[in-house]
Design an enzyme around this catalytic site. Structure first.
Site, short mmCIF file in Angstrom:
data_model
loop_
_atom_site.label_atom_id
_atom_site.label_comp_id
_atom_site.label_asym_id
_atom_site.label_seq_id
_atom_site.Cartn_x
_atom_site.Cartn_y
_atom_site.Cartn_z
CB CYS A 1 -6.49 -23.52 25.94
SG CYS A 1 -7.14 -23.62 24.49
CD GLU B 1 -2.71 -1.29 2.49
OE1 GLU B 1 -3.88 -0.88 2.57
OE2 GLU B 1 -2.05 -1.62 3.57
CG LEU C 1 20.10 3.18 -2.39
CD1 LEU C 1 20.38 1.55 -2.54
CD2 LEU C 1 21.41 3.77 -2.93
CB CYS D 1 -10.77 -24.72 25.73
SG CYS D 1 -10.52 -23.15 26.14
CE LYS E 1 15.31 -0.95 -0.38
NZ LYS E 1 14.47 -1.16 0.87
#
Length: 672
Positions: free
Chosen positions: A414, A35, A81, A390, A104
């Site tokens: 759990c 984005e 850059l 659970c 990079k």
């Protein structure tokens, strides 16, 4: 019309700068790289169209970190850059001159300076002209030596990164939630406690030698200089004839490395530079880019449109993470139908709805499926009020450090949480039991064979039934039993790590055991009258001390440890006989081992007996251990040239160690 465009540009500048601030300073991310690039390109197009560049535009400045601390001007400006997604631009820029290509790296740039062989300062890139001095953290960052052979004035730029593996370990061992390794790396350098930073396993990888008193006019020679002086620079490859065809061939090969994760560290593109450093320095400055200093290539992420089927909530350790399950699409040559949504904050940012929501998805940097956009939301996201595993209540927790909202199961017992703990128990860093995956553990738990760690050592009682299970058989069952038997002798640090004690990763376990023998440590934890008993140990502190003590003072945990100690023998290298059989001897180990679990176990034994293990054969080597004594390998040849004895594993055990292997006998009795 121009006024409308200026308003759009102002909005884009604000969005991009806010996202960059979060990106570089370890806070919750406001948008994906995909984005950000799209908005950045839109802003550049508007600037070209209007002939106007607004103050603060990211097209005309270096994105900066905002780490608090003493500010320091850079001796050599750390300019950014120019970037492209077209290899044609790279070929045009190269002008037919020899170039180098490298990763990079996706982290935080640090500038490191040496004088007279001594480290003098470490400074963040900041805005490219002024950064933050973080020299106090240098010893907590891997790859930054205190001293180097060169006595010149030396300036080096590199990237502070965290590997994918260490990032996943951090997420497992802590309650903090970061979007990716780069976000964790930048957030870690805002910490004041160097020992806490050290536990994040940040690695600094040099990507350019900026200056040395020695005249070195080749970029490749500068990389060689870094190697000679003890650094581990970024991977790089020379292209002598940079035609478009040659560049495409190399870029494709490096892209394959990314796809197969051959590089352990995150990258977000490639960089090309001229080999001729004199020529590179003759370029002009455009905005905040030096036109010949280098060129960055970013992959053009392939996106696809699809429709959300449902959001699956996956419970692991302490966090219940949302996963988008959508109509299958083809991306980068593979079929993709799932993508992690990370956390509730990311779901809210994207505007994730219910079934039928229209999505755009990519494979970020050719690897990770990611939802980048919701074009049409249908309904609303249903955040479960009860754990999908659970059934106990859930709780939304907001991180104090990053502001990220995550969903948690409130049930400490759990089964899903226990599954992750069992996976950690059998992992290489734990008891190192080969052949038992998370999926296999889940089957054993559902069959009722495993409910606590000690049960793994009674799986031989189910060997006949196991061999008849789909996907097993006698051979795989025997291999698993063999691996379980080998794990009965375990190092103390691995044993503690395997218990999944909150806030106690490998580093914390080592520190605790450096202060107390294993048995004493456990006894003190169980009998401690306060939770700060271990807080004075370097790198522990009150929080980790309290967590360790509270864990061992819970009756159920003590019971499970007692049961486990009936099955395994815990050894502690630091308390072993350092005047042992290998005292003052240096060994090199090569090839496969059979009598020891792996080469690391053999190495640990040698070191426990006062010996040393190195990676290469030299005049200082006492013995080379290689089960293939007749091998024509380089190490064997070197040993023969230097008249260094070559021992098989059996030779070594007969001479330096006792053979306690009873695994084969136990294995033979499995099906009798």
């Amino acid at each position: 019309m121009t006024e409308d465009k200026i308003k759009r540009m102002e909005s884009l500048v604000e969005q991009l700068n806010q996202a960059s601030d979060a990106y570089y300073n370890g806070r919750q991310e406001l948008m994906t790289d995909y984005e950000w690039d799209a908005l950045f390109d839109r802003l550049k197009a508007l600037e070209k169209e209007t002939g106007t560049v607004l103050p603060g535009s990211p097209t005309n400045k270096v994105s900066q970190d905002d780490i608090a601390g003493q500010k320091e001007p850079h001796e050599f400006p750390a300019l950014s850059l120019a970037k492209t997604k077209k290899t044609e631009d790279l070929a045009k820029w190269a002008e037919g001159k020899p170039i180098w290509i490298s990763w990079k790296l996706d982290g935080l740039t640090l500038v490191v300076t040496y004088d007279n062989g001594q480290l003098t300062k470490v400074v963040t890139r900041g805005n490219g002209h002024i950064g933050t001095n973080i020299t106090r953290l240098a010893h907590a960052i891997g790859g930054i030596p205190k001293t180097i052979p060169s006595h010149d004035h030396v300036v080096i730029r590199g990237e502070a990164v965290i590997s994918y593996e260490d990032f996943e370990k951090f997420r497992m061992e802590s309650d903090e939630d970061y979007a990716n390794p780069r976000n964790l790396a930048s957030g870690s350098l805002t910490l004041k406690d160097a020992e806490e930073v050290k536990q994040r396993h940040i690695q600094w990888i040099p990507f350019t030698l900026v200056y040395t008193d020695e005249a070195i006019l080749s970029w490749g020679a500068r990389m060689d200089w870094l190697l000679r002086n003890g650094f581990h620079p970024v991977d790089h490859e020379r292209i002598d004839n940079p035609t478009l065809a040659n560049i495409n061939t190399v870029v494709d090969r490096w892209t394959e490395k990314v796809t197969h994760r051959e590089n352990p560290y995150p990258v977000d593109g490639l960089v090309i530079v001229y080999d001729d450093t004199d020529y590179a320095s003759t370029g002009s400055i455009t905005g905040h880019h030096a036109t010949r200093a280098g060129y960055a290539f970013k992959w053009q992420d392939e996106s696809a449109q699809t429709t959300l089927d449902h959001v699956e909530w996956s419970c692991a350790t302490s966090t219940i993470s949302p996963v988008a399950v959508f109509e299958p699409v083809e991306l980068e040559g593979t079929i993709v139908k799932r993508a992690s949504l990370c956390n509730i904050s990311e779901c809210e940012r994207l505007g994730i709805g219910g079934k039928g929501t229209e999505l755009s998805v990519i494979k970020a940097n050719k690897i990770i499926p990611k939802v980048i956009k919701v074009s049409k939301a249908i309904g609303v996201l249903d955040i479960p009020g009860h754990c999908p595993v659970c059934g106990e209540p859930t709780q939304v927790v907001t991180s104090e450090s990053s502001g990220t909202k995550t969903l948690h199961c409130t049930n400490a017992s759990c089964p899903a949480k226990q599954l992750k703990k069992f996976a950690r128990f059998v992992s290489k860093e734990g008891l190192d039991i080969d052949g038992i995956s998370e999926q296999t553990l889940s089957r054993f738990i559902n069959l009722g064979w495993v409910s606590e760690y000690a049960d793994l050592y009674h799986l031989r009682d189910h060997a006949v039934q196991m061999a008849s299970l789909d996907g097993f058989g006698e051979k795989s069952t025997s291999n698993m039993m063999r691996s379980i038997e080998k794990s009965r002798q375990v190092e103390a640090k691995k044993f503690l790590y395997a218990l999944s004690i909150p806030l106690c990763g490998t580093d914390v376990c080592k520190r605790l055991l450096s202060a107390y023998p294993f048995t004493t440590l456990i006894q003190r934890a169980e009998e401690a009258g306060s939770t700060d008993v271990f807080s004075s140990i370097p790198g522990i502190g009150p929080e980790k001390s309290a967590s360790f003590i509270r864990w061992f003072q819970e009756e159920e945990n003590r019971r499970r440890v007692d049961n486990l100690l009936k099955e395994v023998q815990v050894i502690q290298a630091s308390t072993m006989d350092m005047e042992g059989r290998c005292k003052d001897m240096t060994f090199v180990i090569t090839g496969d081992v059979h009598r020891y679990k792996n080469r690391n176990e053999l190495k640990a034994y040698i070191e426990s007996q006062g010996g040393k293990v190195t990676g290469s054969v030299s005049k200082q080597t006492s013995f080379l251990i290689n089960n293939d004594i007749a091998s024509t390998s380089g190490k064997n040849k070197k040993a023969q040239e230097l008249h260094i004895p070559i021992l098989s594993e059996d030779d070594f055990i007969e001479r330096f160690g006792k053979d306690s292997a009873t695994v084969e006998e136990k294995e033979r009795s499995l099906f009798e």
